[in-house]
Design an enzyme around this catalytic site. Structure first.
Site, mmCIF file in Angstrom:
data_model
loop_
_atom_site.group_PDB
_atom_site.id
_atom_site.type_symbol
_atom_site.label_atom_id
_atom_site.label_comp_id
_atom_site.label_asym_id
_atom_site.label_seq_id
_atom_site.Cartn_x
_atom_site.Cartn_y
_atom_site.Cartn_z
ATOM 1 N N CYS A 138 -3.467 -3.720 4.485
ATOM 2 C CA CYS A 138 -2.518 -4.720 5.016
ATOM 3 C C CYS A 138 -2.857 -6.145 4.610
ATOM 4 O O CYS A 138 -2.020 -7.034 4.775
ATOM 5 C CB CYS A 138 -2.478 -4.654 6.528
ATOM 6 S SG CYS A 138 -1.947 -3.061 7.130
ATOM 7 N N GLU A 163 0.848 -1.193 0.000
ATOM 8 C CA GLU A 163 0.000 0.000 0.000
ATOM 9 C C GLU A 163 0.888 1.250 0.000
ATOM 10 O O GLU A 163 0.424 2.347 0.284
ATOM 11 C CB GLU A 163 -0.978 -0.010 1.166
ATOM 12 C CG GLU A 163 -0.351 -0.183 2.530
ATOM 13 C CD GLU A 163 -1.385 -0.202 3.632
ATOM 14 O OE1 GLU A 163 -1.983 0.845 3.884
ATOM 15 O OE2 GLU A 163 -1.586 -1.280 4.230
ATOM 16 N N LYS A 177 -5.074 -8.324 22.260
ATOM 17 C CA LYS A 177 -6.504 -7.948 22.194
ATOM 18 C C LYS A 177 -7.249 -8.934 21.292
ATOM 19 O O LYS A 177 -8.352 -9.376 21.602
ATOM 20 C CB LYS A 177 -6.656 -6.542 21.605
ATOM 21 C CG LYS A 177 -6.203 -5.399 22.503
ATOM 22 C CD LYS A 177 -6.344 -4.077 21.734
ATOM 23 C CE LYS A 177 -5.609 -2.926 22.380
ATOM 24 N NZ LYS A 177 -6.345 -2.261 23.428
ATOM 25 N N SER A 236 -10.468 2.028 14.157
ATOM 26 C CA SER A 236 -9.745 0.997 13.396
ATOM 27 C C SER A 236 -9.530 -0.254 14.253
ATOM 28 O O SER A 236 -9.615 -1.375 13.754
ATOM 29 C CB SER A 236 -8.415 1.540 12.857
ATOM 30 O OG SER A 236 -7.467 1.725 13.881
ATOM 31 N N THR A 258 3.594 3.750 15.997
ATOM 32 C CA THR A 258 3.271 2.466 15.339
ATOM 33 C C THR A 258 3.823 2.422 13.912
ATOM 34 O O THR A 258 3.455 1.551 13.133
ATOM 35 C CB THR A 258 1.750 2.197 15.314
ATOM 36 O OG1 THR A 258 1.121 3.114 14.405
ATOM 37 C CG2 THR A 258 1.118 2.339 16.680
ATOM 38 N N HIS A 316 -2.263 -10.093 12.056
ATOM 39 C CA HIS A 316 -1.705 -8.832 11.536
ATOM 40 C C HIS A 316 -1.368 -7.971 12.746
ATOM 41 O O HIS A 316 -2.200 -7.808 13.649
ATOM 42 C CB HIS A 316 -2.727 -8.124 10.640
ATOM 43 C CG HIS A 316 -2.351 -6.696 10.400
ATOM 44 N ND1 HIS A 316 -1.132 -6.341 9.864
ATOM 45 C CD2 HIS A 316 -2.996 -5.522 10.674
ATOM 46 C CE1 HIS A 316 -1.055 -5.026 9.792
ATOM 47 N NE2 HIS A 316 -2.178 -4.501 10.282
ATOM 48 N N SER A 355 -7.353 -2.430 6.572
ATOM 49 C CA SER A 355 -8.307 -1.357 6.847
ATOM 50 C C SER A 355 -9.130 -1.047 5.605
ATOM 51 O O SER A 355 -8.700 -1.289 4.475
ATOM 52 C CB SER A 355 -7.562 -0.089 7.288
ATOM 53 O OG SER A 355 -7.210 -0.206 8.638
ATOM 54 N N ASN A 393 4.931 -1.492 12.556
ATOM 55 C CA ASN A 393 3.978 -1.930 11.541
ATOM 56 C C ASN A 393 4.668 -1.951 10.170
ATOM 57 O O ASN A 393 5.365 -1.000 9.810
ATOM 58 C CB ASN A 393 2.760 -0.992 11.499
ATOM 59 C CG ASN A 393 1.562 -1.623 10.791
ATOM 60 O OD1 ASN A 393 1.679 -2.703 10.205
ATOM 61 N ND2 ASN A 393 0.420 -0.962 10.856
HETATM 62 P P1 HMG Z 1 -3.559 6.479 21.531
HETATM 63 O O1 HMG Z 1 -4.738 7.347 21.616
HETATM 64 O O2 HMG Z 1 -2.255 7.139 21.491
HETATM 65 O O3 HMG Z 1 -3.384 5.477 22.680
HETATM 66 O O4 HMG Z 1 -3.800 5.569 20.226
HETATM 67 P P2 HMG Z 1 -4.313 5.122 23.964
HETATM 68 O O5 HMG Z 1 -4.497 6.328 24.785
HETATM 69 O O6 HMG Z 1 -5.529 4.340 23.537
HETATM 70 O O7 HMG Z 1 -3.274 4.153 24.681
HETATM 71 C C1 HMG Z 1 -2.886 2.977 24.070
HETATM 72 C C2 HMG Z 1 -2.772 1.937 25.167
HETATM 73 O O8 HMG Z 1 -1.699 2.332 26.031
HETATM 74 C C3 HMG Z 1 -4.012 1.845 26.061
HETATM 75 O O9 HMG Z 1 -4.177 0.493 26.421
HETATM 76 C C4 HMG Z 1 -3.604 2.655 27.291
HETATM 77 O O10 HMG Z 1 -4.295 2.250 28.471
HETATM 78 C C5 HMG Z 1 -2.139 2.299 27.357
HETATM 79 P P3 HMG Z 1 -5.547 -0.293 26.036
HETATM 80 O O11 HMG Z 1 -6.671 0.515 26.534
HETATM 81 O O12 HMG Z 1 -5.543 -0.336 24.519
HETATM 82 O O13 HMG Z 1 -5.376 -1.629 26.680
HETATM 83 N N1 HMG Z 1 -1.329 3.277 28.136
HETATM 84 C C6 HMG Z 1 -0.360 2.933 28.980
HETATM 85 N N2 HMG Z 1 0.107 1.735 29.363
HETATM 86 C C7 HMG Z 1 1.144 1.704 30.258
HETATM 87 N N3 HMG Z 1 1.694 2.824 30.793
HETATM 88 C C8 HMG Z 1 1.245 4.055 30.442
HETATM 89 C C9 HMG Z 1 0.177 4.138 29.499
HETATM 90 N N4 HMG Z 1 -0.500 5.152 28.924
HETATM 91 C C10 HMG Z 1 -1.428 4.616 28.100
HETATM 92 N N5 HMG Z 1 1.807 5.137 30.961
HETATM 93 C C11 HMG Z 1 -3.827 3.896 18.581
HETATM 94 C C12 HMG Z 1 -3.553 4.192 20.041
HETATM 95 C C13 HMG Z 1 -3.578 2.429 18.315
HETATM 96 C C14 HMG Z 1 -5.303 4.226 18.269
HETATM 97 C C15 HMG Z 1 -2.878 4.779 17.730
HETATM 98 O O14 HMG Z 1 -1.561 4.368 17.926
HETATM 99 C C16 HMG Z 1 -3.191 4.749 16.243
HETATM 100 O O15 HMG Z 1 -4.042 5.485 15.756
HETATM 101 N N6 HMG Z 1 -2.466 3.866 15.499
HETATM 102 C C17 HMG Z 1 -2.650 3.718 14.033
HETATM 103 C C18 HMG Z 1 -3.866 2.883 13.688
HETATM 104 C C19 HMG Z 1 -3.740 1.441 14.125
HETATM 105 O O16 HMG Z 1 -2.642 0.946 14.340
HETATM 106 N N7 HMG Z 1 -4.876 0.728 14.202
HETATM 107 C C20 HMG Z 1 -4.858 -0.681 14.533
HETATM 108 C C21 HMG Z 1 -6.021 -1.467 13.915
HETATM 109 S S1 HMG Z 1 -6.218 -1.097 12.171
HETATM 110 C C22 HMG Z 1 -4.950 -1.993 11.394
HETATM 111 O O17 HMG Z 1 -4.329 -2.819 11.997
HETATM 112 C C23 HMG Z 1 -4.689 -1.686 9.943
HETATM 113 C C24 HMG Z 1 -3.422 -0.902 9.680
HETATM 114 O O18 HMG Z 1 -2.289 -1.746 9.825
HETATM 115 C C25 HMG Z 1 -3.467 -0.268 8.284
HETATM 116 C C26 HMG Z 1 -3.813 -1.147 7.096
HETATM 117 O O19 HMG Z 1 -4.624 -2.062 7.132
HETATM 118 O O20 HMG Z 1 -3.309 -0.792 6.037
HETATM 119 C C27 HMG Z 1 -3.234 0.243 10.679
#
Ligand code: HMG
Length: 412
Positions: free
Chosen positions: A111, A79, A242, A201, A152, A233, A305, A272
């Site tokens: 992906c 991609e 998860k 996502s 990521t 993935h 996605s 990633n």
């Molecule tokens: P965010 O808002 O920065 O993170 O976004 P958060 O506030 O949700 O925190 C993440 C985790 O860290 C949480 O745990 C927090 O509790 C924990 P969870 O609730 O998930 O169990 N946390 C801590 N833990 C320990 N000590 C601390 C602490 N603070 C917080 N101090 C998000 C996270 C993944 C949304 C962001 O990184 C993002 O937008 N990433 C890009 C999108 C993505 O990866 N999506 C995944 C599914 S989609 C997919 O896999 C397809 C993709 O590969 C693309 C494709 O298909 O082409 C992305």
């Protein structure tokens, strides 16, 4: 007839950023990245590396010692395409010196494009059992600096040859899929960073997992409890925890942790790599598991996605250990150069000119192929000499999501 994956090779850029340094620069607790996302490091490509150079290096290793004349197709899944029209697989065709009768094309569905390519390859070999297909997945994950997606990011390539009588994995017939038009992550042609609704996502990933698994069961697949290992993935490695908890309804400990832990070990250090991520996880699982997995079933879940989920299983072929490229992969991981945040941002900011002018990149550490520059809107690739070093005794990458990098253990 057994059809499946015969060889599996990886490539990762020669530079990485420790996420502890990124956390300090972004004023975020390092544990948010390490524990919350399950990531330690991210691979960072230098300016003279792109998906073609990464794909060619992985492809070269997947084909090593085999007869190229039996290859019917090279399929590139990506991609991060370098052209809106010409398939990136055509560059691979030249760089890998493939025969003129071997077709070359590109597939895309975020992906899960690589798993769509696997299905195309399996179908082709089923019709032509003496022929083989090379599938190469390569991507560079880029988000805005300072955005939640930034930790990521990552980059890498995975290449595998699909054939009858495979030596690594025989693919089972049942497959499950789930498709829905949603906007969880996308990248319009005028952007080089993804747009993402992060929490949505993750929700769509889990929905697609559950639905495609049910579809796989309906097609005659085996329940997850009978799968010895599961590879997912991995946009970040906590996603596997998860996902597996969602699918099994159990806490990630004991057998449930064993089922996924080894598969997270390389991705935790790479980040990633979109289409390559699932197959990097598969390599990590096969190479970091000390137990003999011969004859055991593994589950594979691809999520792209947009969105599409694909669930399938495969059976590990007895003697698979002989074909693994474990030492080469560990060498790739442990011999990378660390970057400072300033260096990472300098690499991130580099861009090829879009006005047709000529640019030559300075030489950075790469594999045997590099992007020398661009002239007249045409990317210039070149082959470079890379010293083959004897592999030292290299440690197994850490396997548990919460293990520090120094915890070098192998899992059962
Ligand atoms: P965010 O808002 O920065 O993170 O976004 P958060 O506030 O949700 O925190 C993440 C985790 O860290 C949480 O745990 C927090 O509790 C924990 P969870 O609730 O998930 O169990 N946390 C801590 N833990 C320990 N000590 C601390 C602490 N603070 C917080 N101090 C998000 C996270 C993944 C949304 C962001 O990184 C993002 O937008 N990433 C890009 C999108 C993505 O990866 N999506 C995944 C599914 S989609 C997919 O896999 C397809 C993709 O590969 C693309 C494709 O298909 O082409 C992305």
């Amino acid at each position: 007839m057994n059809i499946g994956i015969d060889t599996l090779s990886l490539y990762v850029p020669r530079y990485y950023l420790d996420l502890g340094h990124l956390a300090a620069a972004r004023q975020v607790p390092a544990d948010k990245y390490r524990r919350g996302l399950g990531q330690e490091q991210m691979a960072v490509p230098p300016p003279d590396e792109d998906i073609i150079t990464m794909a060619a290096t992985a492809g070269l290793a997947a084909l090593r010692g085999s007869d190229r004349s039996t290859l019917d197709r090279v399929i590139l899944a990506t991609e991060s395409g370098v052209d809106q029209s010409k398939a990136g697989a055509l560059y691979l065709h030249r760089l890998l010196e493939l025969p003129a009768r071997c077709q070359a094309f590109e597939v895309k569905q975020a992906c899960c494009g690589s798993t769509v390519a696997l299905q195309l390859a399996l179908d082709h070999v089923r019709l032509h059992p003496t022929r083989r297909v090379l599938v190469v997945a390569a991507d560079i994950a880029r988000y805005e600096l300072g955005s939640p997606g930034e930790p990521t990011q990552g980059a890498g390539a995975a290449a595998f040859v699909v054939s009858a009588r495979p030596r690594l994995l025989a693919c089972d017939a049942p497959t499950g899929s789930y498709t829905e038009d949603v906007m969880d992550f996308w990248r319009p042609p005028y952007r080089d960073t993804a747009l993402v609704d992060g929490k949505f996502s993750v929700k769509m990933y889990l929905t697609a997992l559950q639905e495609s698994y049910q579809d796989y069961l309906a097609a005659g697949g085996v329940p997850v409890a009978q799968l010895a290992r599961c590879c997912y993935h991995l946009p970040f490695t906590r996603m596997a925890e998860k996902a597996h908890a969602h699918l099994t309804g159990t806490a990630i400990e004991g057998d449930a942790l064993t089922a996924i832990a080894a598969g997270m070990s390389y991705n935790r250090l790479i980040g990633n790599s979109y289409t390559a991520s699932l197959y990097i996880s598969l390599a990590a699982m096969l190479e970091s598991t000390s137990e003999d997995l011969s004859g055991q079933r593994v589950g594979l879940f691809a999520y792209g996605s947009g969105c599409m989920g694909l669930f399938r299983s495969a059976t590990v072929v007895p003697g698979y250990q002989e074909v693994l490229q474990t030492e080469r992969h560990r060498q790739l991981l442990w011999e990378r150069q660390p970057l400072t945040v300033a260096d990472y941002q300098r690499f991130y900011a580099t861009q090829l000119p879009t006005d047709g002018s000529t640019l030559s990149w300075a030489r950075h550490a790469t594999g045997p192929f590099r992007l020398a520059g661009i002239t007249g809107h045409q990317r210039q690739y070149e082959r470079v000499a890379v010293a083959e070093k004897a592999a030292p005794a290299l440690p197994v990458p850490p396997v548990a999501a919460h293990a520090p990098v120094a915890a070098l253990v192998s899992v059962g």
